[in-house]
Design a protein around this motif. Structure first.
Motif, mmCIF file in Angstrom:
data_model
loop_
_atom_site.group_PDB
_atom_site.id
_atom_site.type_symbol
_atom_site.label_atom_id
_atom_site.label_comp_id
_atom_site.label_asym_id
_atom_site.label_seq_id
_atom_site.Cartn_x
_atom_site.Cartn_y
_atom_site.Cartn_z
ATOM 1 N N LYS A 48 0.830 -1.207 0.000
ATOM 2 C CA LYS A 48 0.000 0.000 0.000
ATOM 3 C C LYS A 48 0.866 1.258 0.000
ATOM 4 O O LYS A 48 1.992 1.237 0.501
ATOM 5 C CB LYS A 48 -0.917 0.026 1.229
ATOM 6 N N GLU A 50 0.463 5.271 1.212
ATOM 7 C CA GLU A 50 -0.361 6.298 1.866
ATOM 8 C C GLU A 50 0.396 7.625 1.857
ATOM 9 O O GLU A 50 1.603 7.659 1.610
ATOM 10 C CB GLU A 50 -0.679 5.896 3.326
ATOM 11 N N ARG A 61 -2.113 13.055 2.754
ATOM 12 C CA ARG A 61 -3.258 12.583 1.981
ATOM 13 C C ARG A 61 -2.876 12.514 0.513
ATOM 14 O O ARG A 61 -1.964 13.223 0.077
ATOM 15 C CB ARG A 61 -4.450 13.520 2.213
ATOM 16 N N LEU A 62 -3.547 11.661 -0.241
ATOM 17 C CA LEU A 62 -3.191 11.452 -1.645
ATOM 18 C C LEU A 62 -4.417 11.542 -2.532
ATOM 19 O O LEU A 62 -5.520 11.182 -2.131
ATOM 20 C CB LEU A 62 -2.557 10.066 -1.834
ATOM 21 N N CYS A 63 -4.184 11.979 -3.746
ATOM 22 C CA CYS A 63 -5.244 11.918 -4.746
ATOM 23 C C CYS A 63 -5.326 10.479 -5.267
ATOM 24 O O CYS A 63 -4.548 9.609 -4.880
ATOM 25 C CB CYS A 63 -4.953 12.898 -5.883
ATOM 26 N N ALA A 64 -6.252 10.245 -6.164
ATOM 27 C CA ALA A 64 -6.434 8.892 -6.716
ATOM 28 C C ALA A 64 -5.156 8.388 -7.382
ATOM 29 O O ALA A 64 -4.782 7.219 -7.244
ATOM 30 C CB ALA A 64 -7.587 8.909 -7.711
ATOM 31 N N ALA A 67 -2.578 7.323 -4.745
ATOM 32 C CA ALA A 67 -2.978 6.117 -4.009
ATOM 33 C C ALA A 67 -2.889 4.864 -4.877
ATOM 34 O O ALA A 67 -2.847 3.753 -4.370
ATOM 35 C CB ALA A 67 -4.398 6.294 -3.477
ATOM 36 N N LEU A 70 1.058 1.790 -6.993
ATOM 37 C CA LEU A 70 1.647 0.459 -7.128
ATOM 38 C C LEU A 70 1.096 -0.290 -8.337
ATOM 39 O O LEU A 70 1.684 -1.271 -8.780
ATOM 40 C CB LEU A 70 1.484 -0.356 -5.830
ATOM 41 N N MET A 71 -0.043 0.160 -8.880
ATOM 42 C CA MET A 71 -0.562 -0.522 -10.067
ATOM 43 C C MET A 71 0.263 -0.203 -11.318
ATOM 44 O O MET A 71 0.304 -0.997 -12.261
ATOM 45 C CB MET A 71 -2.033 -0.156 -10.302
ATOM 46 N N CYS B 15 -12.517 13.875 -6.234
ATOM 47 C CA CYS B 15 -11.195 13.561 -6.794
ATOM 48 C C CYS B 15 -10.959 12.060 -6.938
ATOM 49 O O CYS B 15 -9.939 11.650 -7.479
ATOM 50 C CB CYS B 15 -10.089 14.181 -5.950
ATOM 51 N N TYR B 16 -11.855 11.254 -6.425
ATOM 52 C CA TYR B 16 -11.732 9.790 -6.456
ATOM 53 C C TYR B 16 -10.640 9.273 -5.516
ATOM 54 O O TYR B 16 -10.290 8.101 -5.566
ATOM 55 C CB TYR B 16 -11.484 9.248 -7.874
ATOM 56 N N GLY B 17 -10.094 10.140 -4.680
ATOM 57 C CA GLY B 17 -9.060 9.686 -3.738
ATOM 58 C C GLY B 17 -9.590 8.602 -2.806
ATOM 59 O O GLY B 17 -8.900 7.626 -2.505
ATOM 60 N N ILE B 20 -10.032 5.143 -4.640
ATOM 61 C CA ILE B 20 -8.789 4.426 -4.914
ATOM 62 C C ILE B 20 -8.088 4.051 -3.606
ATOM 63 O O ILE B 20 -7.511 2.967 -3.496
ATOM 64 C CB ILE B 20 -7.866 5.268 -5.819
ATOM 65 N N TYR B 115 -4.975 -6.848 -15.176
ATOM 66 C CA TYR B 115 -4.240 -6.792 -16.440
ATOM 67 C C TYR B 115 -4.529 -8.017 -17.315
ATOM 68 O O TYR B 115 -3.685 -8.480 -18.067
ATOM 69 C CB TYR B 115 -2.746 -6.588 -16.167
ATOM 70 N N ASN B 157 -7.477 9.303 4.173
ATOM 71 C CA ASN B 157 -6.821 9.771 2.953
ATOM 72 C C ASN B 157 -7.464 11.015 2.343
ATOM 73 O O ASN B 157 -6.814 11.739 1.605
ATOM 74 C CB ASN B 157 -6.818 8.660 1.894
ATOM 75 N N PRO B 159 -8.196 14.097 0.690
ATOM 76 C CA PRO B 159 -7.435 15.353 0.657
ATOM 77 C C PRO B 159 -8.286 16.563 1.029
ATOM 78 O O PRO B 159 -7.755 17.571 1.485
ATOM 79 C CB PRO B 159 -6.962 15.452 -0.798
#
Lengths: 872, 202
Positions: A48, A50, A61-64, A67, A70-71, B15-17, B20, B115, B157, B159
């Motif tokens: 993960k 963070e 904090r992170l945006c999409a 976050a 790793l993909m 933001c979709y944070g 995800i 994938y 998380n 933001p």
């Protein structure tokens, strides 16, 4: 109803504890924000990512995108071996016939080419990188400087995103961009910007600050053709015709200056060139000998230099006789100039009702609270809680410069620039860590009393403006002193242009880092033609992209989770939002080894420089660009790993005991911001130019070089005060071409690269706009369209792009909005393949669609819409 | 104690944070979102707005999914009111999905890889080893994190700091205060399930 209730002890399961279970501090690399992260690694698997709450860069904090990192890292399509093409024929979709080769073979071939070219003419090498990862500027720049080529390019960066915004923010705010002082602002006006709404520099930190501001009651008015990001959170969305920002901004400037007279007179006198006397030739009256610009000293009743007169004595209006010639203060000229931009005139151009423009201008001026002060941490400061903010959308037009400047003038009329509550540059002043006083920079006063930046990201400083010269570089930057990146490197008529400008060499070799040139600048055919002319292209990549079809040698790069950087953020005009709090200097460190034959590009560059015989020059360039100090200056007779260079930079800045190992353990160093740094404008004696006097001479000088060589320079773009000038799209009269198509940056993606990230791609597919073409509901219905229909957008030059339409109420009736740049077709990015819309394929890379001042591309295209398929 | 989540639509920027971060926390397979962001247009041009609405399990006080579960796999934690699923008891009958008025439960019948034919990534293999197929999945307010004293992943998380979690049975808690002061509302209250995810108006 609770038929099943469970006690908390029931679910305890035992598992073998992991051997390695660590949280490693590092930095994201999916946009300029480069937020600080914590990477959770369990037994060699990154499980993960963070945000790191210790850091002010992202604030935990992170945006999409962050976050989901790793993909990309674990994408099975990652390259793991160097590849060489076997098919000499290059073309879009032509199989290069990749063959796996060893690093020794790859290095030998590159070194052979580097040695030959360096001997012949080092300028034949072009260094090309993406702007997304700011940390990579220094190693690639040091390589280029060491090799001796001035030809460095950043793909679509600059041409699309900021030749206007960054240069003008540099001239007017000493910074890379502007943002409201969210902690104190009460009224923000946005123009084609979405800062604070998951976009742009300091993206994540600004989301929190903007949310606080909304909760506090800050009013946000957004001028934008589309209602999606900032506009969706706005108190008021003001839809306007694409590319007409300067018209509405100038009309509001006119209302503020001439109808309301809401002017911050002390600010204009002390902090702008408004009092400078302008002669009939449009230029400053200068003191004989000192050459200093002069003002009219009302108390003395005479012209004196700006340095000799007291600010309060400087006249802003009137007409004065000096030595038999009539002079007027620059401000008086500006005020008169603004009179021609009535709200009624702007309504015709922009479709925004004149009454709304008057109302909004009045609200802005009232909220600026001219004359008020506030105490911040014990320091009394000017308080102007209103901000007019522009960014990419606003300046992505041929009229890039004036679109941005016109908006910023609103701030300067009411004194709302880099003071509390106002339009702020990302902090351009740093007094350094208390232990070392480093890093340290601040804007300085130029001989004319104006402002030069203290910290800048590459190219030349935005101001002072140097004289145009015949160019050395393939982008002809020397001819255009107010430009940064240039479309001329790849333009269809580049050969003719180079010949006419006396460029006596041609590009032969390209080293690319992480950019997908074929898709990121303009239409693919123009880019394919440019790329196919290189004799040898080397590209450091994570995946095979569309550009790979033109590459000779692909080098498998490390991901950001396998890389080290001593400065994960460009300090600090990129990474820190406005407002008080802490400075952070985070690093990036590897949490996984390279996979297969992957190698970090930084180490490869050092090896190439060594084997090609220019390592001492590259190390000298590192010494200069990283400002390394004794005893940590690199000895150019030695060899270093990139980690050792990072160590030297960290020790130079933060002391002997805080090298790379210290930073690997701690992740970052932080210290407190001071009001004198954040609200610097009040403390530093510099002025900003509300009258661009240099333009008077610059235009004819540029024209003198460019016109005889085939580039027309329309002088209306080189006036000292802004105007609204139409884009090519505004001039299109062809029947059936009824829409202004534009692209905008989606919050869920960083340009097109992240469409390969399976988590982000999945989210984007579910979003109504990320992969569709947005058309106003009523406009679409008139064409017989319904959401989901397949359509073609055709430009007036016959370029066509396809996609699915989304009918929406959230767009201007004449606008067509496309989210970013997507629709990959490379087999090497199978997740991204076929997803979204490839807007850039509509763009021409021609001079008539380029700003003749800053070389920004015109990113709006007049299009015809044709339905080609029914919604499923 | 009854845990409730409050989502402040004034702060949320869509933001979709959260969507995800949740995926990262739980390693949910393709098509499964314990939380997701729904975008909806309200109004007509030019007085229109695009609203972002994060949704997920509402952890209802009278959860029809629990009532409808024939095996007791869907259950309520006594200590927190969290509605959860015991995969060992779930037989995949999907009665709960029919009963849930919010469509926030997912049935995972077979392994799907992000994938495709390249097989699972290392991170997907890590999660595959921890999760069962043929069972229903959904949000459990990140119960494991809560037991460690952390906030749920979407809350920690965000933001925009738009999400809050706390004890709604305590009238002095932050969530109770926010609901009262800001006029918190739930989705589809007419269904009578007593949702414990509240929204604050934009």
């Amino acid at each position: 109803m609770n038929t099943t209730v469970r006690q908390s002890t029931a679910s305890v399961k035992t598992q073998a504890p992991p051997v390695d279970d660590s949280w490693i501090p590092s930095s994201c690399a999916f946009c300029y924000g480069s937020c600080s992260i914590l990477v959770h690694r369990v037994d060699d698997v990154i499980v993960k990512i963070e945000g790191n709450p210790e850091s002010s860069v992202g604030k935990g904090r992170l945006c999409a995108k962050g976050a989901s990192g790793l993909m990309i890292h674990y994408d099975p399509n990652r390259l793991t071996k160097p590849l060489r093409r076997t098919n000499p024929n290059k073309g879009i979709g032509v199989d290069p016939g990749w063959k796996e080769i060893s690093w020794d073979e790859a290095i030998a071939e590159i070194v052979g080419n580097l040695k030959r070219i360096r001997q012949e003419d080092p300028r034949k090498l072009v260094i090309q990188r993406t702007t997304t990862v700011t940390a990579n500027k220094n190693p690639l720049q040091a390589f280029a400087f060491g090799f001796g080529t001035p030809n460095q390019s950043v793909s679509g960066g600059g041409l699309h995103c900021g030749n206007g915004a960054h240069l003008i923010s540099g001239i007017m705010h000493a910074s890379w961009g502007v943002v409201p002082d969210f902690e104190n602002c009460n009224y923000a006006m946005y123009f084609g910007a979405s800062k604070g709404h998951s976009a742009g520099h300091c993206s994540t930190s600004n989301i929190g600050l903007a949310a606080d501001a909304r909760a506090r009651g800050m009013k946000l008015v957004v001028f934008d053709p589309m209602c999606n990001f900032a506009s969706a959170k706005a108190t008021e969305w003001v839809p306007l015709r694409v590319g007409t920002d300067a018209a509405v901004a100038l009309a509001m400037c006119n209302v503020v200056a001439n109808e309301l007279g809401a002017l911050d007179i002390p600010y204009l006198k002390a902090k702008t060139n408004g009092p400078y006397l302008i002669g009939p030739d449009g230029k400053y009256l200068r003191e004989h000998g000192s050459d200093k610009p002069m003002v009219w000293d009302s108390t003395a009743g005479a012209a004196r230099t700006f340095a000799d007169a007291k600010a309060e004595d400087m006249a802003l209006e009137g007409e004065f006789d000096v030595g038999g010639t009539r002079y007027r203060p620059a401000f008086a000229l500006l005020k008169e100039h603004l009179k021609k931009f009535s709200p009624e005139w702007a309504e015709k151009i922009s479709t925004v009702p004149a009454a709304n423009l008057r109302r909004l201008a009045k609200e802005f001026a009232t909220e600026a609270r001219i004359g008020s002060t506030i105490v911040i941490e014990g320091v009394t400061l000017p308080y102007r809680p209103a901000a007019a903010i522009a960014f990419r959308g606003n300046q992505g037009h041929r009229n890039s410069v004036y679109n941005f400047l016109a908006v910023d003038l609103l701030n300067h009329l009411v004194g709302a620039a880099d003071v509390v509550g106002s339009c702020m540059g990302f902090p351009p002043v740093n007094h350094g860590h208390p232990d070392t006083g480093r890093p340290s920079y601040a804007p300085v006063q130029t001989p004319d009393g104006l402002m030069e930046v203290g910290s800048w990201m590459g190219w030349h400083h935005p101001y002072p403006i140097h004289d145009p010269q015949l160019p050395q570089t393939l982008g002809l930057q020397a001819v255009f002193p107010m430009g940064m990146t240039s479309p001329l490197l790849d333009a269809p008529d580049r050969e003719q242009t180079w010949e006419r400008f006396g460029i006596n060499y041609r590009p032969e070799m390209l080293i690319n880092w992480g950019s997908n040139l074929l898709m990121s600048i303009a239409n693919k055919d123009t880019m394919a033609d440019s790329l196919s002319k290189y004799k040898f292209i080397v590209s450091f990549d994570l995946f095979l992209t569309e550009t790979s079809d033109f590459v000779d040698l692909i080098l498998p790069d490390c991901s950001y989770l396998q890389s080290v950087d001593s400065r994960a953020n460009f300090p600090t005009i990129f990474s820190h939002p406005s407002g008080m709090g802490e400075w952070s200097w985070p690093i990036r460190q590897p949490v996984q080894p390279p996979y297969g034959e992957q190698r970090p590009f930084t180490q490869v560059l050092l090896e190439l420089a060594d084997k090609a015989g220019f390592l001492p020059d590259m190390l000298a360039a590192f010494n200069a660009t990283l400002e390394l100090q004794a005893p940590h200056r690199l000895d150019v007779s030695k060899k270093y790993s990139y980690e050792e260079i990072c160590d030297a930079e960290l020790k130079t800045n933060f002391g002997e005991e805080r090298g790379l190992e210290w930073f690997k353990e701690h992740g970052l160093i932080k210290w407190k911001k001071k009001p004198e740094e954040i609200f610097w404008r009040h403390f530093i004696d510099v002025r900003v130019p509300i009258y661009w006097e240099w333009m008077v001479d610059l235009g004819p000088k540029v024209a003198a070089l460019a016109e005889p060589r085939g580039l027309h320079i329309p002088l209306e773009y080189y006036q000292p005060m802004p105007d609204w000038l139409p884009c090519k799209s505004h001039e299109c009269q062809q029947p059936g071409f009824d829409f202004f198509a534009f692209y905008y940056r989606d919050t869920i993606h960083t340009n097109s690269y992240t469409t390969e990230n399976a988590w982000l791609n999945e989210a984007a597919r579910l979003s109504p706009f990320s992969y569709t073409i947005a058309i106003n509901n009523k406009s679409g219905q008139r064409l017989g369209l319904k959401s989901g229909d397949a359509i073609v957008l055709e430009s007036e030059t016959g370029r066509r792009i396809e996609g699915c339409v989304k009918l929406t109420e959230c767009i201007h009736p004449e606008g067509i909005g496309v989210a970013g740049l997507a629709n990959h077709w490379s087999k090497g990015m199978p997740t991204a393949k076929g997803q979204g819309v490839f807007f850039n394929d509509l763009l021409e890379l021609t001079w008539d669609r380029t700003s003749p001042v800053n070389l920004n591309l015109d990113l709006c295209v007049k299009v015809k819409v044709t339905k080609i398929g029914e919604a499923p | 104690m009854r845990l409730a989540m409050v989502i402040d639509l004034k702060r949320c920027v869509g933001c979709y944070g959260c969507q995800i971060a949740c995926k990262a926390e739980h390693g949910t397979p393709p098509g499964v979102f314990n939380t997701r962001v729904v975008k909806q247009e309200i109004g007509e041009y030019p007085t229109v707005n695009l609203v972002s609405l994060p949704v997920g399990c509402n952890h209802c006080s009278d959860a029809p999914c629990v009532a409808s579960c024939p095996t007791g796999a869907s259950f309520v934690w006594e200590d927190s009111g969290i509605v959860d699923i015991d995969p060992d008891k779930c037989v995949g009958c999907r009665s709960c999905m029919m009963a849930c008025p919010y469509s926030n439960r997912y049935f995972v019948s077979e392994r799907l890889d992000y994938y495709g034919d390249k097989g699972p990534t290392i991170i997907e293999a890590y999660w595959n080893a921890k999760t069962q197929l043929g069972v229903v999945r959904k949000c459990n307010f990140c119960r494991d994190r809560i037991m460690e004293g952390k906030e749920p992943a979407c809350v920690a998380n965000c933001p925009a700091i738009a999400r809050h979690i706390g004890d709604i049975s305590d009238p002095t808690s932050e969530v109770s205060r926010l609901i009262k002061e800001r006029g918190g509302f739930t989705l589809q209250p007419e269904k009578g399930t007593g949702p414990n995810v509240y929204y604050l108006p934009a």
